[in-house]
Design an enzyme around this catalytic site. Structure first.
Site, PDB file in Angstrom:
ATOM      1  N   GLU A   1     -17.704  16.800  -8.922  1.00  0.00           N
ATOM      2  CA  GLU A   1     -18.588  17.126  -7.584  1.00  0.00           C
ATOM      3  C   GLU A   1     -18.866  18.481  -7.345  1.00  0.00           C
ATOM      4  OE1 GLU A   1     -19.458  12.864  -6.586  1.00  0.00           O
ATOM      5  OE2 GLU A   1     -20.453  14.669  -6.729  1.00  0.00           O
TER       6      GLU A   1
ATOM      7  N   TYR B   1     -13.050  15.057  20.861  1.00  0.00           N
ATOM      8  CA  TYR B   1     -12.691  15.841  19.784  1.00  0.00           C
ATOM      9  C   TYR B   1     -13.564  15.719  18.541  1.00  0.00           C
ATOM     10  CZ  TYR B   1      -8.978  18.738  21.067  1.00  0.00           C
ATOM     11  OH  TYR B   1      -8.322  19.912  21.606  1.00  0.00           O
TER      12      TYR B   1
HETATM   13  O1  LIG Z   1     -16.332  11.427  -5.609  1.00  0.00           O
HETATM   14  C1  LIG Z   1     -16.384  11.492  -6.847  1.00  0.00           C
HETATM   15  O2  LIG Z   1     -17.249  12.240  -7.357  1.00  0.00           O
HETATM   16  C2  LIG Z   1     -15.376  10.918  -7.880  1.00  0.00           C
HETATM   17  O3  LIG Z   1     -15.337   9.604  -7.348  1.00  0.00           O
HETATM   18  C3  LIG Z   1     -13.999  11.212  -7.245  1.00  0.00           C
HETATM   19  O4  LIG Z   1     -13.754  11.351  -6.174  1.00  0.00           O
HETATM   20  C4  LIG Z   1     -13.471  12.091  -8.204  1.00  0.00           C
HETATM   21  O5  LIG Z   1     -14.175  13.193  -9.052  1.00  0.00           O
HETATM   22  P1  LIG Z   1     -13.531  14.224  -9.746  1.00  0.00           P
HETATM   23  O6  LIG Z   1     -14.289  14.782 -10.763  1.00  0.00           O
HETATM   24  O7  LIG Z   1     -12.269  13.749 -10.121  1.00  0.00           O
HETATM   25  O8  LIG Z   1     -13.331  15.301  -8.528  1.00  0.00           O
END
Ligand SMILES: O=C(O)[C@H](O)C(=O)COP(=O)(O)O
Length: 264
Positions: A74, A120
């Site tokens: 991501e 908050y």
């Molecule tokens: O949210 C995501 O992209 C995946 O489900 C996640 O949380 C972990 O992706 P990563 O590539 O191990 O950071």
């Protein structure tokens, strides 16, 4: 703060969130801005519970890997937020239970998935827009998040979880904690209904003045300010709050000169 300290901080915050169940297994990803303008992020498929500061992924703002393991799938989403929020210094993406549950509800308001329940929540996060479901790691998620990032420090990925930012990693984690606890409150209150800050939020005007005006003068000022707010904000008169906070002339100065000594 040095890169070495920031590496330690990222690992410490990640472990703390892991221990609270905010992210299990390899889920979730965290990043922060380094003093050199590059980004430090969790490696893909890493666990928040056992990160190694030395193998964290260091990437440029265009995603080129400079050091460490392959960055989170991501990372493009994180970089998109940094592009749109130059003041942002830290981002957490979680699969925390209550916000992930919220992201799975039908009929969410895509402009704001969580009504303003507490002050908050409003102060730290504000509105929580929803990003339509896309498979984790899809580059389209980054495009969708980028459209919202300038206006919103937090977004809810449908059937997935939140991505939350702050001026630094500490604030991003605080915002995430606030939002997760608010989501928990939301589910607790849902069967009973809840008052929304939207209704309660009123314009409040505070006037700081040196003491000495008569009660009549102060009343006239408050009435005139109320009229001005009703006319300019278009809110009901009864919702406008005006306060006059007085200070003794001997306890207020301008230009280093006490008010009680000015004009003598
Ligand atoms: O949210 C995501 O992209 C995946 O489900 C996640 O949380 C972990 O992706 P990563 O590539 O191990 O950071």
């Amino acid at each position: 703060m040095s890169e070495s300290q920031l590496r330690q901080d990222l690992v410490r915050y990640a472990r703390s969130m892991y221990q609270r169940g905010y992210s299990s297994g390899g889920a979730g990803n965290i990043s922060l801005k380094l003093p050199d303008g590059n980004v430090l992020a969790t490696p893909t498929n890493s666990s928040f519970g056992d990160l190694d500061p030395d193998t964290l992924s260091k990437v440029t703002m265009t995603g080129e890997l400079l050091a460490g393991e392959k960055a989170s799938k991501e990372i493009l989403m994180h970089l998109a937020i940094y592009r749109q929020r130059p003041q942002c210094g830290g981002i957490v993406h979680l699969h925390s239970p209550w916000l992930t549950a919220l992201s799975c509800l039908p009929g969410l308001d895509n402009e704001n998935a969580l009504p303003p329940i507490t002050p908050y929540q409003v102060m730290r996060v504000g509105k929580l827009p929803v990003v339509r479901y896309l498979p984790p790691g899809s580059p389209v998620i980054a495009e969708e998040v980028e459209k919202l990032a300038a206006e919103h420090n937090s977004k809810l990925l449908a059937n997935h979880g939140p991505i939350i930012s702050g001026k630094d990693i500490r604030e991003a984690v605080f915002n995430a904690e606030e939002l997760e606890e608010t989501a928990r409150l939301y589910f607790m209150l849902k069967p009973f209904g809840m008052n929304s800050q939207e209704e309660k939020r009123m314009p409040e005007i505070v006037v700081y003045a040196v003491e000495g005006r008569s009660a009549e003068q102060k009343k006239t000022l408050m009435v005139k300010i109320t009229e001005a707010v009703v006319e300019s904000f278009g809110v009901e008169r009864d919702r406008v709050v005006v306060s006059i906070v007085e200070t003794k002339a001997s306890e207020k100065s301008r230009g280093g000169v006490l008010y009680c000594e000015r004009g003598k």
